[in-house]
Design a protein around this motif. Structure first.
Motif, PDB file in Angstrom:
ATOM      1  N   PHE A  19       0.842  -1.195   0.000  1.00  0.00           N
ATOM      2  CA  PHE A  19       0.000   0.000   0.000  1.00  0.00           C
ATOM      3  C   PHE A  19       0.877   1.245   0.000  1.00  0.00           C
ATOM      4  CE2 PHE A  19      -2.173   3.384   2.404  1.00  0.00           C
ATOM      5  CZ  PHE A  19      -3.280   3.565   1.575  1.00  0.00           C
ATOM      6  N   GLY A  20       0.652   2.124  -0.984  1.00  0.00           N
ATOM      7  CA  GLY A  20       1.409   3.367  -1.083  1.00  0.00           C
ATOM      8  C   GLY A  20       0.483   4.566  -0.986  1.00  0.00           C
ATOM      9  N   ALA A  21       0.856   5.547  -0.162  1.00  0.00           N
ATOM     10  CA  ALA A  21       0.023   6.734   0.031  1.00  0.00           C
ATOM     11  C   ALA A  21       0.879   7.987   0.022  1.00  0.00           C
ATOM     12  CB  ALA A  21      -0.754   6.653   1.342  1.00  0.00           C
ATOM     13  N   LYS A  22       0.423   8.984  -0.710  1.00  0.00           N
ATOM     14  CA  LYS A  22       0.952  10.345  -0.572  1.00  0.00           C
ATOM     15  C   LYS A  22      -0.126  11.134   0.141  1.00  0.00           C
ATOM     16  CE  LYS A  22       1.696  13.116  -4.236  1.00  0.00           C
ATOM     17  NZ  LYS A  22       1.218  14.515  -4.276  1.00  0.00           N
ATOM     18  N   LEU A  23       0.199  11.666   1.295  1.00  0.00           N
ATOM     19  CA  LEU A  23      -0.790  12.362   2.115  1.00  0.00           C
ATOM     20  C   LEU A  23      -0.592  13.865   1.999  1.00  0.00           C
ATOM     21  CD1 LEU A  23      -3.100  11.934   4.172  1.00  0.00           C
ATOM     22  CD2 LEU A  23      -1.362  11.999   5.986  1.00  0.00           C
ATOM     23  N   VAL A  24      -1.660  14.559   1.585  1.00  0.00           N
ATOM     24  CA  VAL A  24      -1.631  16.016   1.439  1.00  0.00           C
ATOM     25  C   VAL A  24      -2.828  16.605   2.178  1.00  0.00           C
ATOM     26  CG1 VAL A  24      -0.527  15.831  -0.829  1.00  0.00           C
ATOM     27  CG2 VAL A  24      -3.011  16.055  -0.690  1.00  0.00           C
ATOM     28  N   ARG A  25      -2.787  17.906   2.405  1.00  0.00           N
ATOM     29  CA  ARG A  25      -3.964  18.558   2.964  1.00  0.00           C
ATOM     30  C   ARG A  25      -4.995  18.828   1.875  1.00  0.00           C
ATOM     31  NH1 ARG A  25      -0.489  19.342   6.982  1.00  0.00           N
ATOM     32  NH2 ARG A  25      -1.311  19.747   9.075  1.00  0.00           N
ATOM     33  N   GLY A  26      -4.576  19.286   0.715  1.00  0.00           N
ATOM     34  CA  GLY A  26      -5.487  19.529  -0.398  1.00  0.00           C
ATOM     35  C   GLY A  26      -5.355  20.942  -0.918  1.00  0.00           C
ATOM     36  N   ALA A  27      -5.484  21.099  -2.240  1.00  0.00           N
ATOM     37  CA  ALA A  27      -5.208  22.393  -2.874  1.00  0.00           C
ATOM     38  C   ALA A  27      -6.433  23.060  -3.484  1.00  0.00           C
ATOM     39  CB  ALA A  27      -4.146  22.206  -3.971  1.00  0.00           C
ATOM     40  N   TYR A  28      -7.593  22.432  -3.421  1.00  0.00           N
ATOM     41  CA  TYR A  28      -8.740  22.956  -4.158  1.00  0.00           C
ATOM     42  C   TYR A  28      -9.888  23.386  -3.245  1.00  0.00           C
ATOM     43  CZ  TYR A  28      -6.291  20.210  -7.730  1.00  0.00           C
ATOM     44  OH  TYR A  28      -5.345  19.664  -8.557  1.00  0.00           O
ATOM     45  N   VAL A  29      -9.567  23.812  -2.040  1.00  0.00           N
ATOM     46  CA  VAL A  29     -10.625  24.058  -1.062  1.00  0.00           C
ATOM     47  C   VAL A  29     -11.610  25.128  -1.519  1.00  0.00           C
ATOM     48  CG1 VAL A  29      -9.146  25.661   0.238  1.00  0.00           C
ATOM     49  CG2 VAL A  29     -11.088  24.566   1.363  1.00  0.00           C
ATOM     50  N   GLU A  30     -11.127  26.234  -2.076  1.00  0.00           N
ATOM     51  CA  GLU A  30     -12.038  27.292  -2.509  1.00  0.00           C
ATOM     52  C   GLU A  30     -12.904  26.826  -3.672  1.00  0.00           C
ATOM     53  OE1 GLU A  30     -12.559  29.842  -0.742  1.00  0.00           O
ATOM     54  OE2 GLU A  30     -10.896  29.377   0.616  1.00  0.00           O
ATOM     55  N   CYS A  31     -12.315  26.080  -4.591  1.00  0.00           N
ATOM     56  CA  CYS A  31     -13.090  25.539  -5.721  1.00  0.00           C
ATOM     57  C   CYS A  31     -14.175  24.596  -5.221  1.00  0.00           C
ATOM     58  CB  CYS A  31     -12.163  24.817  -6.691  1.00  0.00           C
ATOM     59  SG  CYS A  31     -10.954  25.871  -7.502  1.00  0.00           S
ATOM     60  N   GLU A  32     -13.834  23.751  -4.254  1.00  0.00           N
ATOM     61  CA  GLU A  32     -14.804  22.790  -3.728  1.00  0.00           C
ATOM     62  C   GLU A  32     -15.974  23.514  -3.056  1.00  0.00           C
ATOM     63  OE1 GLU A  32     -14.812  19.792  -4.439  1.00  0.00           O
ATOM     64  OE2 GLU A  32     -12.751  19.153  -4.836  1.00  0.00           O
ATOM     65  N   ARG A  33     -15.670  24.547  -2.281  1.00  0.00           N
ATOM     66  CA  ARG A  33     -16.736  25.274  -1.596  1.00  0.00           C
ATOM     67  C   ARG A  33     -17.602  26.053  -2.579  1.00  0.00           C
ATOM     68  NH1 ARG A  33     -12.830  27.094   3.419  1.00  0.00           N
ATOM     69  NH2 ARG A  33     -13.152  25.211   4.684  1.00  0.00           N
ATOM     70  N   SER A  34     -16.978  26.622  -3.607  1.00  0.00           N
ATOM     71  CA  SER A  34     -17.749  27.360  -4.619  1.00  0.00           C
ATOM     72  C   SER A  34     -18.669  26.423  -5.383  1.00  0.00           C
ATOM     73  CB  SER A  34     -16.790  28.062  -5.584  1.00  0.00           C
ATOM     74  OG  SER A  34     -16.017  29.033  -4.915  1.00  0.00           O
ATOM     75  N   ASP A  82     -23.434  19.351   4.342  1.00  0.00           N
ATOM     76  CA  ASP A  82     -22.118  19.971   4.395  1.00  0.00           C
ATOM     77  C   ASP A  82     -21.364  19.813   3.078  1.00  0.00           C
ATOM     78  OD1 ASP A  82     -22.333  20.804   7.081  1.00  0.00           O
ATOM     79  OD2 ASP A  82     -21.776  18.797   7.797  1.00  0.00           O
ATOM     80  N   CYS A  83     -20.434  20.719   2.875  1.00  0.00           N
ATOM     81  CA  CYS A  83     -19.528  20.619   1.732  1.00  0.00           C
ATOM     82  C   CYS A  83     -18.636  19.396   1.924  1.00  0.00           C
ATOM     83  CB  CYS A  83     -18.693  21.897   1.642  1.00  0.00           C
ATOM     84  SG  CYS A  83     -17.510  21.927   0.277  1.00  0.00           S
ATOM     85  N   VAL A  84     -18.045  18.912   0.831  1.00  0.00           N
ATOM     86  CA  VAL A  84     -17.194  17.723   0.905  1.00  0.00           C
ATOM     87  C   VAL A  84     -15.921  17.976   1.709  1.00  0.00           C
ATOM     88  CG1 VAL A  84     -18.037  16.705  -1.236  1.00  0.00           C
ATOM     89  CG2 VAL A  84     -16.098  18.290  -1.304  1.00  0.00           C
ATOM     90  N   VAL A  85     -15.523  19.245   1.844  1.00  0.00           N
ATOM     91  CA  VAL A  85     -14.325  19.556   2.623  1.00  0.00           C
ATOM     92  C   VAL A  85     -14.729  19.980   4.030  1.00  0.00           C
ATOM     93  CG1 VAL A  85     -13.036  20.234   0.571  1.00  0.00           C
ATOM     94  CG2 VAL A  85     -14.248  21.980   1.875  1.00  0.00           C
ATOM     95  N   TRP A  86     -13.797  19.837   4.956  1.00  0.00           N
ATOM     96  CA  TRP A  86     -14.056  20.243   6.329  1.00  0.00           C
ATOM     97  C   TRP A  86     -14.360  21.729   6.402  1.00  0.00           C
ATOM     98  CZ3 TRP A  86     -14.815  16.332   9.477  1.00  0.00           C
ATOM     99  CH2 TRP A  86     -14.124  15.133   9.295  1.00  0.00           C
ATOM    100  N   ASN A  87     -15.064  22.133   7.456  1.00  0.00           N
ATOM    101  CA  ASN A  87     -15.470  23.527   7.592  1.00  0.00           C
ATOM    102  C   ASN A  87     -14.326  24.448   8.001  1.00  0.00           C
ATOM    103  OD1 ASN A  87     -18.162  22.980   6.978  1.00  0.00           O
ATOM    104  ND2 ASN A  87     -18.664  22.512   9.108  1.00  0.00           N
ATOM    105  N   SER A  88     -13.275  23.892   8.607  1.00  0.00           N
ATOM    106  CA  SER A  88     -12.214  24.746   9.130  1.00  0.00           C
ATOM    107  C   SER A  88     -10.849  24.117   8.920  1.00  0.00           C
ATOM    108  CB  SER A  88     -12.430  24.994  10.630  1.00  0.00           C
ATOM    109  OG  SER A  88     -12.260  23.791  11.367  1.00  0.00           O
TER     110      SER A  88
END
Length: 576
Positions: free
Chosen positions: A381-396, A406-412
């Motif tokens: 099992f291989g994983a690259k763990l990131v926080r994520g780069a598209y938060v504003e796009c996801e919320r929009s 709720d939106c797919v991303v966390w609120n805070s």
């Protein structure tokens, strides 16, 4: 033995043509044209003007380290207090590089300029194609300025062979590379089909990455010596799935087809040979394109396995991600399979890594399901763990959809940080368990912790130390050699160099040239014209990274600019 620290500057440095520069290529510059001299002069003048005008944004006072900080603990170098004031990563840079970085970070810290970037680029491209003489002249000037600033800071080179100098320089510092072809795939014609040129480039690049070796006498691509024992290479490669098709939304349609499949959603398997289920969302032509993409990806995966190059599948928008996960899971099941060769000395290290975004609420469950599937089917099992780069796009997109809940991303941000750290420690425990058994013929785990957050990196290393897999030695952290190749820490080229430098000083260099480093820089490469859309898109997607985060010690673009400005003033002997 004390881990080596990055070289510090003497009071009046003289850099020869063969001296290497931190996080930049070492090759001497080509002859400079009159136009480039003018552009360089303007850049220096602009940098001087910015330095002179800094009174409108005074340098924040440097507060002393917290009394609770244990300066004898090497992991304290990853604390917010010390990262915020770190400058060792700048001392080996030339003055011209410092001025370049100052200009770039100043531009990156201007939110209105970053947001207007796509519009500006579109208008300049239109002028180049539609306004005789003047349009080409304006574009040419813009290209010269971009190449001398943003491109030089955030892009490795135009091709993989041209990245050899950068790979060599970084390896001398104990830092590896994760290469990524960053040419944007424009939608052409009717928007259908696989982007053959980009897929071919990925295949060629993986083969080239397998040949990277940095002899002390030159920076070149030379074949590694054939080894009887299976091994992974220091250089990694990352692919972006949407860059391999002309119609990016085909991934959204494939996702919709998966989500409409009751058996697939319940964890069932699709029939053998069926990549995506039949669905009104997917046309016959879509299925053909998706199948061709998979065939091309299998060639890339085969080359990665043959060359020992770890292949990262980058994460994208949430409405693309299930389709991307489908490809990543199939590739992992095929190329991470345990064999007598890759597991002769212990649990197999994976070749294929999927990327998991901690800002998505679903990530813990998705990652757990992927680990369970790997365990049940006997592959690493291989994983690259990131926080994520598209938060504003996801919320929009969520707001525009009018969907309830709720939106797919966390609120805070704190929720995202907690999710990242929980997933990070879960993966660390899995690796610790692998090493505790160290049983040949079994499937192992590999993790790339991609983050600009020093506290998250610190928590992983603390966990390794608590479990007896690392110990303090001579001012650094000596990690059990069985961990090497199973854990890496990564930051973007041109960003958070203070964190990268701190990690190297804590973990020390590799034991030998060509060894597997713990610290990695994500290095995009593409020609200038190809990279400009990438640079502007990336700046918009990563505006959160460009902002300061006192909790983690990340200074953002403003913090980077202030640190660089301080170093410039020190070089010039200025007291303000």
């Amino acid at each position: 033995m004390r881990p080596p620290v990055l070289p510090r500057r003497t009071p009046t440095p003289r850099l020869s043509k063969t001296s290497y520069r931190l996080f930049t290529t070492s090759a001497p510059p080509p002859p400079i044209s009159r136009a480039r001299l003018i552009a360089a002069g303007l850049a220096v003048a602009g940098g001087a003007t910015l330095l002179a005008s800094r009174t409108s944004q005074p340098l924040q006072a440097q507060s002393p380290p917290s009394p609770a900080l244990d300066l004898d603990d090497p992991l304290s170098r990853l604390s917010p207090q010390l990262l915020a004031t770190a400058t060792s990563h700048l001392t080996a840079l030339s003055l011209s590089d410092l001025v370049r970085q100052y200009v770039v970070y100043f531009g990156s810290s201007q939110g209105y300029l970053v947001e207007a970037g796509p519009w500006i680029l579109d208008k300049l491209q239109w002028a180049k194609e539609n306004v005789p003489l003047l349009g080409s002249a304006v574009w040419g000037t813009f290209a010269v300025v971009m190449k001398g600033t943003f491109y030089s800071v955030f892009v490795g080179a135009g091709t993989v062979p041209e990245c050899a100098g950068l790979v060599d320089n970084l390896e001398k510092l104990g830092i590896g590379c994760m290469l990524n072809y960053s040419a944007e795939a424009a939608e052409e014609g009717d928007g259908q089909g696989v982007h053959v040129a980009n897929l071919d480039e990925a295949l060629s690049a993986v083969k080239a990455a397998a040949l990277f070796e940095s002899p002390s006498s030159s920076s070149a691509l030379v074949p590694r010596k054939q080894q009887d024992e299976y091994s992974i290479k220091p250089t990694m490669f990352a692919i972006k799935m949407s860059g391999l098709v002309h119609d990016h939304d085909i991934l959204a349609r494939a996702t919709a087809a998966l989500q409409a499949s009751t058996s697939f959603q319940r964890g069932g398997q699709l029939p053998s040979g069926v990549l995506f289920p039949e669905s009104p969302d997917l046309s016959e032509e879509d299925h053909e394109t998706l199948n061709k993409l998979y065939a091309g990806l299998r060639k890339v995966g085969e080359a990665a396995k043959d060359g020992g190059v770890r292949l990262m599948v980058d994460a994208e928008y949430s409405n693309y991600q299930p389709a991307i996960n489908r490809y990543a899971d199939l590739l992992a099941q095929e190329f991470n399979k345990v064999t007598p060769t890759n597991s002769a000395n212990g649990p197999a290290i994976p070749i294929i890594y999927n990327t998991y975004q901690a800002y998505l609420r679903t990530t813990p469950g998705v990652m757990a399901a992927a680990m369970a599937h790997a365990d049940a089917n006997g592959y690493a099992f291989g994983a690259k763990l990131v926080r994520g780069a598209y938060v504003e796009c996801e919320r929009s997109r969520h707001a525009a959809s009018g969907a309830p809940g709720d939106c797919v991303v966390w609120n805070s941000k704190p929720e995202t940080d907690n999710c990242y750290d929980e997933c990070a420690l879960l993966l660390e425990k899995r690796i610790a368990s692998d090493i505790g058994k160290m049983k040949p013929g079994t499937a192992g785990t590999g993790v790339v912790y991609a983050s600009h957050n020093g506290m998250s990196m610190q928590k992983v290393l603390v966990a390794l130390r608590e479990q007896g897999l690392a110990k303090n030695v001579d001012g650094g952290l000596q990690v059990d050699e069985r961990v090497r190749g199973r854990i890496s820490f990564s930051q973007l080229l041109g960003m958070s160099d203070n964190l990268t430098s701190a990690l190297v000083s804590v973990l020390g260099p590799t034991n030998a040239r060509g060894g597997i480093p713990y610290v990695v820089k994500y290095v995009p490469y593409a020609s200038l014209d190809q990279a400009m859309p990438y640079l502007i898109r990336r700046a918009n997607e990563n505006q959160a990274i460009l902002q300061p985060d006192p909790i983690s010690g990340r200074g953002g673009a403003k913090g980077e600019r202030r640190a660089v400005g301080k170093e410039i003033r020190s070089r010039l002997g200025l007291a303000f």
